[in-house]
Design an enzyme around this catalytic site. Sequence first.
Site, PDB file in Angstrom:
ATOM      1  N   ASP A 200       0.829  -1.193   0.000  1.00  0.00           N
ATOM      2  CA  ASP A 200       0.000   0.000   0.000  1.00  0.00           C
ATOM      3  C   ASP A 200       0.870   1.252   0.000  1.00  0.00           C
ATOM      4  O   ASP A 200       1.887   1.304   0.706  1.00  0.00           O
ATOM      5  CB  ASP A 200      -0.861  -0.039   1.275  1.00  0.00           C
ATOM      6  CG  ASP A 200      -1.922   1.036   1.295  1.00  0.00           C
ATOM      7  OD1 ASP A 200      -2.759   1.048   0.385  1.00  0.00           O
ATOM      8  OD2 ASP A 200      -1.919   1.869   2.226  1.00  0.00           O
ATOM      9  N   GLU A 260       1.649  -0.319  -4.984  1.00  0.00           N
ATOM     10  CA  GLU A 260       0.748   0.729  -5.478  1.00  0.00           C
ATOM     11  C   GLU A 260       1.621   1.974  -5.590  1.00  0.00           C
ATOM     12  O   GLU A 260       2.015   2.552  -4.583  1.00  0.00           O
ATOM     13  CB  GLU A 260      -0.387   0.939  -4.466  1.00  0.00           C
ATOM     14  CG  GLU A 260      -1.324   2.053  -4.851  1.00  0.00           C
ATOM     15  CD  GLU A 260      -2.004   2.701  -3.653  1.00  0.00           C
ATOM     16  OE1 GLU A 260      -3.070   3.278  -3.846  1.00  0.00           O
ATOM     17  OE2 GLU A 260      -1.467   2.653  -2.531  1.00  0.00           O
TER      18      GLU A 260
HETATM   19  C1  NOJ Z   1      -4.466   2.896  -0.904  1.00  0.00           C
HETATM   20  C2  NOJ Z   1      -5.552   1.921  -0.641  1.00  0.00           C
HETATM   21  O1  NOJ Z   1      -5.831   1.198  -1.818  1.00  0.00           O
HETATM   22  C3  NOJ Z   1      -6.724   2.720  -0.146  1.00  0.00           C
HETATM   23  O2  NOJ Z   1      -7.902   1.965  -0.090  1.00  0.00           O
HETATM   24  C4  NOJ Z   1      -6.368   3.299   1.198  1.00  0.00           C
HETATM   25  O3  NOJ Z   1      -7.406   4.141   1.630  1.00  0.00           O
HETATM   26  C5  NOJ Z   1      -5.082   4.114   1.112  1.00  0.00           C
HETATM   27  N1  NOJ Z   1      -4.060   3.475   0.349  1.00  0.00           N
HETATM   28  C6  NOJ Z   1      -4.536   4.399   2.498  1.00  0.00           C
HETATM   29  O4  NOJ Z   1      -4.055   3.218   3.098  1.00  0.00           O
END
Ligand code: NOJ
Length: 515
Positions: A200, A260
Amino acid sequence: MTWWREAVVYQVYVRSFADSDGDGVGDLDGVRSRLGYLELLGVDALWLTPFYTSPMADHGYDVADPRDVDPVFGDLAAFDRLVTAAHEHGLRVLVDLVPNHTSDRHEWFRAALDAAPGSPERARYHFRPGRGPDGDEPPNNWSSVFGGPAWTRVSDGEWYLHLFATGQPDLNWTNPEVWADLEKTLRFWLDRGVDGFRIDVAHGMSKPEGLPDSVAAVRTGLLTGGRDGDPRFDDEGVHDVHRMIRAVVDHYPGRVTVGEISVQDNARFGRYLRPDELHLGFNSRLLQAPFTATAVRRAVEQSLASTAAVSATPTWALGSHDVSRPVTRYGGGEQGTWRARAMALLTLALPGTVVVYNGEELGLPDAEIPDEALQDPQWERSGHTQRGRDGFRVPVPWEGGAPGYGFTTGVPWLPMPDGYGRLTVAEQLEDTRSSLSLLRRAVELRRTHPGFTGTDVEWFGAPVGCLAFRRTGSTLVCALNTSTDVVPLPPGDLLLSSRSLDDDLLPPDTAAWLA
Ligand code: NOJ
């Protein structure tokens, strides 16, 4: 072992996939009960969104204990059962890792609140005095991705940093304890048999020294962070974190990391995929591209350019729990559905790894959620100007004609629309023309047809509003028609089309594979 280079990964939003105990929230035993479906779909792996102990301020992306399971999702024994069963079904399991922040209920943050300014407990996070004569202004001008300032004040007057919700304090990655703890978490799950991690906010973690004000106007938003001049993300120090993660993961052969990475510049994006960092990375280009041949081709070209420079494998996704579902994004209704089907064929023709978000294979549109049922922190933090992500997190409809739809015997945590009956898995499995049948067939061909080789694409000339490409060195051609006209197909035998052809011509909003 590089099974992940051409894999199809299925994203399970655990909360919304399958509920085994009737509390209205999906859980790990629920996922296990549906593994046969994922095997039928033909995917190679599943990625489980966070199921760790959490007060759910951001539905699990606020982790209170990264090495335990929240009771709403099960327990460690349920996790072990799931991994064993998934492997028996020939499916690999990736879990989400949230290293940028913890929950405000994490024992470290509780201890930090109880401790004094300047204490070692506070040094695991970013605590600072405020600005202004009374210290009642935030320490810098950073905003939270979910809206509002990125700082919250505590009772003794100090402020703490949270790039997301108030309940998600950012960890201080200059603190060795933070590194040691992540290493422990990595080994904990690897030793339990996971096949990899989705990371993440992989462009987060490290912050510039002194936490300087942002000079450029910074846009908030999950997909738009990381632009030039945004000091909140893509700080150089983050690459050391990825090197540490990779060094640990490399002790476990065949495991994969996928980050991500919300970084727009191709060269800077590619740096995350250098040989000693992440294996794979998501970008948001296709998620943001409108349904036009020009925009889609550009998104593909840019994505390929960002990985080619470091000889990395591209990763493609049309949806996630953070973005409006493709059917809705491409205009909704029947047309949105045809377009989403066409784009599914396009992504599955591309070289690299494809991630399919649960429900996408069913062609689910976004659901309308009434104000009083909204749960996403974006809704509150934006002062009720952004409805947030609940509309694309509605539980998966499995069977039947009434809300619950086989997802739960109780009341689903988000209301499921009345019209889902015709979209259920059970209905679509029976219908050879359904979105689900199309995806199954496409995944099967991708796995069995010899044309799916070659790590680059060659573009062909195509009529206005259309595109066509071939995977280099192979015979597989994919054509996409985003225009309003019926157009001729490139030469070749038709393998599959996202919609019936019109007298051997490619209709609007349609893609076809030829070989
Ligand atoms: C990206 C995640 O996919 C999302 O759902 C989340 O709110 C944020 N990062 C913070 O962790």
